[in-house]
Design an enzyme around this catalytic site. Structure first.
Site, PDB file in Angstrom:
ATOM      1  N   LYS A 147     -87.266  80.278  11.589  1.00 50.21           N
ATOM      2  CA  LYS A 147     -87.459  79.152  10.881  1.00 50.21           C
ATOM      3  C   LYS A 147     -88.300  79.224   9.622  1.00 50.21           C
ATOM      4  CE  LYS A 147     -91.245  78.022  10.936  1.00 50.21           C
ATOM      5  NZ  LYS A 147     -92.517  78.681  10.352  1.00 50.21           N
ATOM      6  N   TYR A 235     -92.387  71.727  12.430  1.00 49.23           N
ATOM      7  CA  TYR A 235     -92.649  71.660  14.044  1.00 49.23           C
ATOM      8  C   TYR A 235     -92.914  70.236  14.488  1.00 49.23           C
ATOM      9  CZ  TYR A 235     -93.659  76.903  14.299  1.00 49.23           C
ATOM     10  OH  TYR A 235     -93.161  78.180  14.320  1.00 49.23           O
TER      11      TYR A 235
END
Ligand code: NDP
Length: 391
Positions: A147, A235
């Site tokens: 990511k 996140y």
């Protein structure tokens, strides 16, 4: 041709990492109907662990990922790709990787001829994810990509398309979705333990340290794509999406940079952002590169609340539930979220099924984060359609 970016990568690293232009990918193709998956040419024997090649031996790969193969049941480290031969030769024997399975960025495409490698795990600076994913697909391998999936929506679409054309699978490494406390929190919310969920808050912050080589490319927009939002705000965004189980209909972002701080010449320091969901649930989220470490997620419902603090550490996360029954600390068995996500992908390949966090999941986050940047730039909320695109 994608491969022409190779020289730049090698030389950028030789200069100590960071900087240097990054090649752009060709524009994305129209989406069109899905291309049917190709039949596997060779069925995988039952019980065989898939062979993984790790691309980029940086801080995260060396400290977290390589050791996690020891806990994995379906995935085996068999090859390394690095611009630093000496480092690769030092690391390889520790993990039983044979010298003939060491590659650099120039020789990477020869991985196509290596039947020991089934999966390529891309752990490079964000702006290089798309190039190495596409090259790995061209080599006939499945791809597990760190990511954020890439820097632009167009890159993500190109990666997804390349996987479809190659008949290979793509998964984005969203480890929190495999972390036991986060998984339990999602379960508790879905089962209604805190009642209708109305508010999520999540903050991810840390100090960006120019002395740390891993942070040097993070300050360079052409390599990082963005600042704290792309790196750790993702996140917070993921938490809001997986706890509500909904997709945003509107976002609003505000950027604050520490004045005259050379770290934030190209990328943002703090991003405060709000995400609104169709049910009316709202998320107040943030990311920061100039505050001491925070990795916290909270969910507030009509009947109670839950707190994950820490929520996204590599280990020792904590889940606390507050309901009419009182306060409860939920103890979960520690297990490696890294081994879990890698094994999930290997198993998805073996069983020929869609992984939990495919390329489309990564693409959605990039679309939403791009809208958050735009909102911050324009100083107003931005409405999103069902795909996460601007309305
Ligand atoms: P590092 O800088 O520590 O590692 C990146 C590695 O990429 C380098 O060591 C180098 O490996 C290689 N590389 C190739 N070209 C370049 C270049 N031009 N500049 C710098 N490095 C280059 O970064 P991280 O390990 O922290 O991050 C890598 C990726 O992993 C990022 O996408 C990040 O978002 C992700 N990440 C994910 C985490 C998670 O929890 N899921 C945590 C931390 C990072 P070599 O010397 O072998 O060529």
């Amino acid at each position: 041709m994608l491969g022409s970016g190779l020289g730049l990568i090698g030389s950028a690293f030789a200069q100590g990492g960071g900087g240097g232009p990054v090649r752009e990918l060709p524009p994305s193709q129209p989406t069109g109907p899905p291309i049917p998956e190709m039949e596997r040419e060779m069925p995988i024997e039952p019980g065989r662990r898939l062979g993984w090649a790790v691309v980029g031996l940086g801080k995260f790969a060396l400290n977290q990922i390589l050791p996690s193969f020891g806990e994995s049941r379906s995935s085996k480290l068999v090859a390394l790709v690095s611009g630093n031969r000496q480092k690769a030769e030092q690391v390889a024997p520790r993990y039983g990787v044979e010298t003939h399975n060491l590659y650099d960025y120039q020789s990477f495409d020869r991985i196509a001829d290596n039947p020991e490698v089934d999966v390529v795990y891309v752990i490079l600076p964000n702006a290089l994810h798309a190039e190495y994913t596409v090259r790995a697909f061209k080599a006939g391998k499945h791809v597990f990509c760190e990511k954020p999936m890439a820097v632009t929506v167009e890159e993500c679409e190109t990666m997804i398309r390349a996987g479809r054309e190659a008949g290979r699978k793509l998964m984005v490494a969203y480890r929190a979705q495999f972390e036991p406390h986060n998984v339990e929190a999602i379960r508790r919310v879905r089962e209604g333990e805190i009642g209708a969920l109305h508010l999520v808050t999540s903050d991810h912050g840390r100090i960006l340290d120019p002395k740390d080589p891993a942070d040097q490319w993070r300050m360079v927009k052409s390599l990082a794509g963005g600042g704290s939002l792309y790196d750790i705000g993702i996140y917070s965004l993921q938490a809001a999406r997986y706890l509500t189980g909904e997709e945003p209909v509107e976002v609003f972002g505000q950027i604050v940079n520490k004045k005259d701080d050379p770290r934030f010449r190209e990328v943002e320091d703090r991003m405060a952002f709000q995400v609104r969901f169709p049910s009316g649930a709202i998320a107040n989220l943030s990311s920061s590169y100039s505050t001491s470490s925070v990795k916290r997620i909270q969910a507030f419902g009509e009947k109670g609340s839950l707190i994950l603090d820490a929520a996204t550490e590599y280990e020792s996360n904590k889940l606390t539930l507050r309901t009419e029954k009182g306060r409860q600390e939920v103890k979960m068995k520690e297990q490696s979220q890294f081994a879990a996500e890698m094994d999930h992908f290997s198993q998805s390949v073996i069983d020929n099924r869609e992984p939990k966090t495919p390329g489309e999941e990564g693409l959605r986050d990039i679309r939403i984060m791009q809208a958050i940047y735009r909102s911050a730039q324009e100083g107003k909320p931005i409405a999103l359609d069902a795909t996460g695109s601007l309305r």
